[in-house]
Write an enzyme that holds these catalytic residues in place. Structure first.
Site, PDB file in Angstrom:
ATOM      1  N   GLU A  17       0.809  -1.208   0.000  1.00  0.00           N
ATOM      2  CA  GLU A  17       0.000   0.000   0.000  1.00  0.00           C
ATOM      3  C   GLU A  17       0.852   1.272   0.000  1.00  0.00           C
ATOM      4  O   GLU A  17       0.375   2.351   0.343  1.00  0.00           O
ATOM      5  CB  GLU A  17      -0.962  -0.031   1.194  1.00  0.00           C
ATOM      6  CG  GLU A  17      -2.016  -1.105   1.005  1.00  0.00           C
ATOM      7  CD  GLU A  17      -2.815  -1.357   2.262  1.00  0.00           C
ATOM      8  OE1 GLU A  17      -3.908  -0.805   2.387  1.00  0.00           O
ATOM      9  OE2 GLU A  17      -2.326  -2.098   3.130  1.00  0.00           O
ATOM     10  N   PHE A 184     -14.020 -16.644   0.078  1.00  0.00           N
ATOM     11  CA  PHE A 184     -12.941 -15.658  -0.051  1.00  0.00           C
ATOM     12  C   PHE A 184     -11.687 -16.183   0.612  1.00  0.00           C
ATOM     13  O   PHE A 184     -11.744 -16.700   1.725  1.00  0.00           O
ATOM     14  CB  PHE A 184     -13.348 -14.331   0.581  1.00  0.00           C
ATOM     15  CG  PHE A 184     -14.134 -13.479  -0.352  1.00  0.00           C
ATOM     16  CD1 PHE A 184     -13.507 -12.516  -1.119  1.00  0.00           C
ATOM     17  CD2 PHE A 184     -15.501 -13.678  -0.509  1.00  0.00           C
ATOM     18  CE1 PHE A 184     -14.221 -11.748  -2.018  1.00  0.00           C
ATOM     19  CE2 PHE A 184     -16.223 -12.911  -1.404  1.00  0.00           C
ATOM     20  CZ  PHE A 184     -15.590 -11.942  -2.170  1.00  0.00           C
ATOM     21  N   SER A 192      -5.755  -3.607   1.297  1.00  0.00           N
ATOM     22  CA  SER A 192      -6.005  -3.160  -0.076  1.00  0.00           C
ATOM     23  C   SER A 192      -6.362  -4.298  -1.025  1.00  0.00           C
ATOM     24  O   SER A 192      -6.110  -4.207  -2.222  1.00  0.00           O
ATOM     25  CB  SER A 192      -4.799  -2.410  -0.640  1.00  0.00           C
ATOM     26  OG  SER A 192      -4.754  -1.121  -0.111  1.00  0.00           O
ATOM     27  N   GLU A 222     -13.146 -17.442   4.048  1.00  0.00           N
ATOM     28  CA  GLU A 222     -14.458 -17.044   4.584  1.00  0.00           C
ATOM     29  C   GLU A 222     -15.575 -17.401   3.642  1.00  0.00           C
ATOM     30  O   GLU A 222     -15.413 -17.342   2.419  1.00  0.00           O
ATOM     31  CB  GLU A 222     -14.509 -15.516   4.755  1.00  0.00           C
ATOM     32  CG  GLU A 222     -13.575 -14.965   5.772  1.00  0.00           C
ATOM     33  CD  GLU A 222     -13.520 -13.436   5.679  1.00  0.00           C
ATOM     34  OE1 GLU A 222     -14.364 -12.827   4.997  1.00  0.00           O
ATOM     35  OE2 GLU A 222     -12.608 -12.879   6.291  1.00  0.00           O
ATOM     36  N   GLU A 223     -16.725 -17.695   4.220  1.00  0.00           N
ATOM     37  CA  GLU A 223     -17.921 -17.853   3.393  1.00  0.00           C
ATOM     38  C   GLU A 223     -18.219 -16.524   2.709  1.00  0.00           C
ATOM     39  O   GLU A 223     -17.894 -15.452   3.242  1.00  0.00           O
ATOM     40  CB  GLU A 223     -19.112 -18.277   4.261  1.00  0.00           C
ATOM     41  CG  GLU A 223     -19.579 -17.177   5.198  1.00  0.00           C
ATOM     42  CD  GLU A 223     -20.873 -17.502   5.941  1.00  0.00           C
ATOM     43  OE1 GLU A 223     -21.834 -17.976   5.312  1.00  0.00           O
ATOM     44  OE2 GLU A 223     -20.904 -17.255   7.166  1.00  0.00           O
ATOM     45  N   GLY A 227     -24.034  -9.177   0.357  1.00  0.00           N
ATOM     46  CA  GLY A 227     -24.631  -8.028   1.034  1.00  0.00           C
ATOM     47  C   GLY A 227     -24.051  -6.719   0.569  1.00  0.00           C
ATOM     48  O   GLY A 227     -23.118  -6.689  -0.230  1.00  0.00           O
ATOM     49  N   GLU A 229     -21.926  -3.296   1.142  1.00  0.00           N
ATOM     50  CA  GLU A 229     -20.711  -2.988   1.917  1.00  0.00           C
ATOM     51  C   GLU A 229     -20.868  -1.627   2.574  1.00  0.00           C
ATOM     52  O   GLU A 229     -20.957  -0.608   1.912  1.00  0.00           O
ATOM     53  CB  GLU A 229     -19.474  -3.011   1.019  1.00  0.00           C
ATOM     54  CG  GLU A 229     -19.191  -4.405   0.486  1.00  0.00           C
ATOM     55  CD  GLU A 229     -17.756  -4.606   0.021  1.00  0.00           C
ATOM     56  OE1 GLU A 229     -16.821  -4.203   0.752  1.00  0.00           O
ATOM     57  OE2 GLU A 229     -17.581  -5.164  -1.060  1.00  0.00           O
ATOM     58  N   GLU A 315     -14.081  -6.197   8.797  1.00  0.00           N
ATOM     59  CA  GLU A 315     -12.742  -5.926   9.330  1.00  0.00           C
ATOM     60  C   GLU A 315     -12.660  -4.526   9.909  1.00  0.00           C
ATOM     61  O   GLU A 315     -13.542  -3.691   9.714  1.00  0.00           O
ATOM     62  CB  GLU A 315     -11.686  -6.078   8.232  1.00  0.00           C
ATOM     63  CG  GLU A 315     -11.874  -5.094   7.091  1.00  0.00           C
ATOM     64  CD  GLU A 315     -10.620  -4.905   6.235  1.00  0.00           C
ATOM     65  OE1 GLU A 315      -9.528  -5.294   6.666  1.00  0.00           O
ATOM     66  OE2 GLU A 315     -10.748  -4.334   5.144  1.00  0.00           O
ATOM     67  N   SER A 326     -11.396   9.957   0.458  1.00  0.00           N
ATOM     68  CA  SER A 326     -11.506   8.635   1.080  1.00  0.00           C
ATOM     69  C   SER A 326     -12.716   8.562   1.994  1.00  0.00           C
ATOM     70  O   SER A 326     -13.167   9.567   2.542  1.00  0.00           O
ATOM     71  CB  SER A 326     -10.268   8.315   1.922  1.00  0.00           C
ATOM     72  OG  SER A 326      -9.117   8.269   1.120  1.00  0.00           O
TER      73      SER A 326
HETATM   74  N1  LIG Z   1     -16.679 -12.903   3.251  1.00  0.00           N
HETATM   75  C1  LIG Z   1     -16.876 -12.055   2.232  1.00  0.00           C
HETATM   76  N2  LIG Z   1     -18.054 -12.048   1.546  1.00  0.00           N
HETATM   77  C2  LIG Z   1     -18.243 -11.194   0.497  1.00  0.00           C
HETATM   78  N3  LIG Z   1     -17.313 -10.325   0.055  1.00  0.00           N
HETATM   79  C3  LIG Z   1     -16.124 -10.277   0.689  1.00  0.00           C
HETATM   80  C4  LIG Z   1     -15.853 -11.130   1.814  1.00  0.00           C
HETATM   81  N4  LIG Z   1     -14.605 -10.858   2.238  1.00  0.00           N
HETATM   82  C5  LIG Z   1     -14.133  -9.891   1.436  1.00  0.00           C
HETATM   83  N5  LIG Z   1     -15.018  -9.543   0.494  1.00  0.00           N
HETATM   84  C6  LIG Z   1     -14.806  -8.539  -0.566  1.00  0.00           C
HETATM   85  O1  LIG Z   1     -13.401  -8.343  -0.733  1.00  0.00           O
HETATM   86  C7  LIG Z   1     -13.004  -7.015  -0.376  1.00  0.00           C
HETATM   87  C8  LIG Z   1     -11.653  -7.028   0.320  1.00  0.00           C
HETATM   88  O2  LIG Z   1     -11.697  -7.837   1.491  1.00  0.00           O
HETATM   89  P1  LIG Z   1     -11.182  -7.307   2.895  1.00  0.00           P
HETATM   90  O3  LIG Z   1     -11.332  -8.387   3.878  1.00  0.00           O
HETATM   91  O4  LIG Z   1     -11.860  -6.030   3.199  1.00  0.00           O
HETATM   92  O5  LIG Z   1      -9.634  -7.084   2.630  1.00  0.00           O
HETATM   93  P2  LIG Z   1      -8.663  -5.825   2.763  1.00  0.00           P
HETATM   94  O6  LIG Z   1      -8.139  -5.865   4.157  1.00  0.00           O
HETATM   95  O7  LIG Z   1      -7.594  -6.086   1.768  1.00  0.00           O
HETATM   96  O8  LIG Z   1      -9.477  -4.599   2.495  1.00  0.00           O
HETATM   97  C9  LIG Z   1     -14.160  -6.509   0.472  1.00  0.00           C
HETATM   98  O9  LIG Z   1     -14.251  -5.100   0.443  1.00  0.00           O
HETATM   99  C10 LIG Z   1     -15.351  -7.188  -0.205  1.00  0.00           C
HETATM  100  O10 LIG Z   1     -15.694  -6.541  -1.432  1.00  0.00           O
HETATM  101 MG   LIG Z   2     -11.241  -4.053   3.339  1.00  0.00          MG
END
Ligand SMILES: Nc1ncnc2c1ncn2[C@@H]1O[C@H](COP(=O)(O)OP(=O)(O)O)[C@@H](O)[C@H]1O
Ligand SMILES: [Mg+2]
Length: 364
Positions: A17, A184, A192, A222-223, A227, A229, A315, A326
């Site tokens: 990043e 995922f 990022s 993860e499942e 939904g 965001e 998270e 942002s």
């Molecule tokens: N369990 C999940 N179900 C649906 N979409 C997910 C899930 N986990 C992550 N995503 C998608 O992936 C993106 C990045 O995942 P995230 O965990 O936020 O990682 P980072 O820490 O890199 O931002 C999320 O903003 C979402 O769009």
């Molecule tokens: Mg994220």
């Protein structure tokens, strides 16, 4: 009249990043009120070297040493914290400052490591301490404390690279049974969306695990949550406040690196169109998540909201993107705190936390 506060803005850094940090830092630098703050900068290269006086907008490079920008290091002399140039040259203000603002995202900036260095050197800084930053960075341990706080989350399978290498077929079977598709796959310690994929079948899953394992020894699987965001900004130390929620409309299948930083068709809805009750719940959960990892200063808490109004915490980011467009500052702006004032508050919170920490007995 008290003298102007001197702010040391750190940016760049050894993480995926790096570029995002340059953009965040540029926004912070443009906004900082020079009649009230004396501002210094240090750019950290991708190789981890620190250069004094670099301007983020001119710094598209990683490790090029400019003669005009001395390489520096933070001296861990708790009674006289300062930066020194490695070549011994004089630095402005003897390398001294009042507070560091580490505008750094990801590993080595947002994960407790640099915070440890600041603590050793006895300097005030903006944002979370060692524990908050490292819990916020490790998606597996973050989930453990979230679970303890009773926060709802997607079903998750934590996997060590070594476990996978020992018996990949057995692991793939277990993931299919316990998580299923789509799912995922994420490196535990990154940001990022780097190294993250969505898998629809076993072949995808295998490839995704192998990709994520390039970035980390530990992965979370993860499942898929179908939904919206939704994100909430949190500000404060021991009594944190939550902003109005915002919503992301990702351009791609999920909010991946492309959608986050390159695709202009990803949109933010601020505030997110929500029922008051849902909004209140999200704000309470955001504060709970902040407290669960023991964050301080600032954090952005990210959620999924399903069509039947179920909320899942995704998270926490303890140093969220901080450009003027942002989500983090935008949400505060919509909640009555403009960008400039937000920076002031963060600086005060950093100084307050420092005072609190020093205000303790360290031996009998
Ligand atoms: N369990 C999940 N179900 C649906 N979409 C997910 C899930 N986990 C992550 N995503 C998608 O992936 C993106 C990045 O995942 P995230 O965990 O936020 O990682 P980072 O820490 O890199 O931002 C999320 O903003 C979402 O769009
Ligand atoms: Mg994220």
């Amino acid at each position: 009249m008290s003298k102007m506060k001197s702010i040391m803005v750190l940016f760049g850094g050894q993480s995926g990043e790096h570029e995002v940090s340059l953009e965040s830092a540029q926004s912070v630098l443009n906004a900082l009120d020079r009649t009230r703050y004396e501002v210094q900068t240090i750019g950290i290269s991708k190789g981890g070297k620190w250069f004094w006086g670099v301007e983020p907008k001119d710094w598209k490079t990683s490790d090029v040493v400019s003669n005009d920008n001395p390489q520096v290091t933070l001296v861990h002399d708790p009674s006289d914290p300062r930066f020194v140039a490695l070549d011994g040259k004089e630095l402005p203000n003897q390398g001294k400052f009042d507070i560091i603002f580490p505008v750094l995202h990801g590993p080595f900036g947002e994960d407790g490591t640099i915070q440890g260095l600041f603590e050793m050197s006895n300097v005030p800084y903006v944002g979370s301490g060692v524990l908050g930053a490292s819990l916020g960075m490790d998606k597996d341990r973050m989930k453990a404390v979230f679970a303890e706080a009773g926060l709802p989350m997607a079903r998750t399978f934590t996997l060590l690279r070594t476990q996978y290498n020992d018996d990949s077929d057995q692991i793939l079977n277990r993931i299919e049974l316990e998580i299923g598709y789509p799912c995922f796959i994420k490196p535990a310690n990154l940001g990022s969306s780097v190294g993250i994929s969505k898998a629809y079948n076993r072949e995808d899953l295998r490839k995704s695990i192998e990709l994520a394992a390039l970035y980390d020894r530990k992965l979370v699987i993860e499942e898929n949550i179908n939904g919206r965001e939704i994100e909430v900004s949190v500000l404060g130390n021991e009594s944190p406040q939550a902003s109005v929620p915002g919503e992301i409309l990702p351009a791609n299948d999920f909010y991946d690196y492309e959608a986050k930083y390159h695709d202009t068709s990803s949109r933010l809805l601020i505030p997110a169109p929500l029922e008051t009750e849902t909004m209140n719940k999200l704000q309470k959960m955001a504060v709970k998540a902040f407290q669960a990892v023991e964050a301080s200063g600032l954090s952005r808490v990210d959620f999924f909201l399903t069509s039947d109004q179920k909320i899942y915490v995704n998270e926490i980011n303890t140093m969220p993107g901080f450009t003027q467009i942002s989500m983090y500052p935008k949400l505060w702006e919509a909640s009555g705190i403009p960008y400039l004032e937000l920076i002031d508050r963060l600086i005060s919170l950093g100084l307050e936390r420092f005072k609190d920490l020093r205000n303790r007995r360290i031996s009998r």
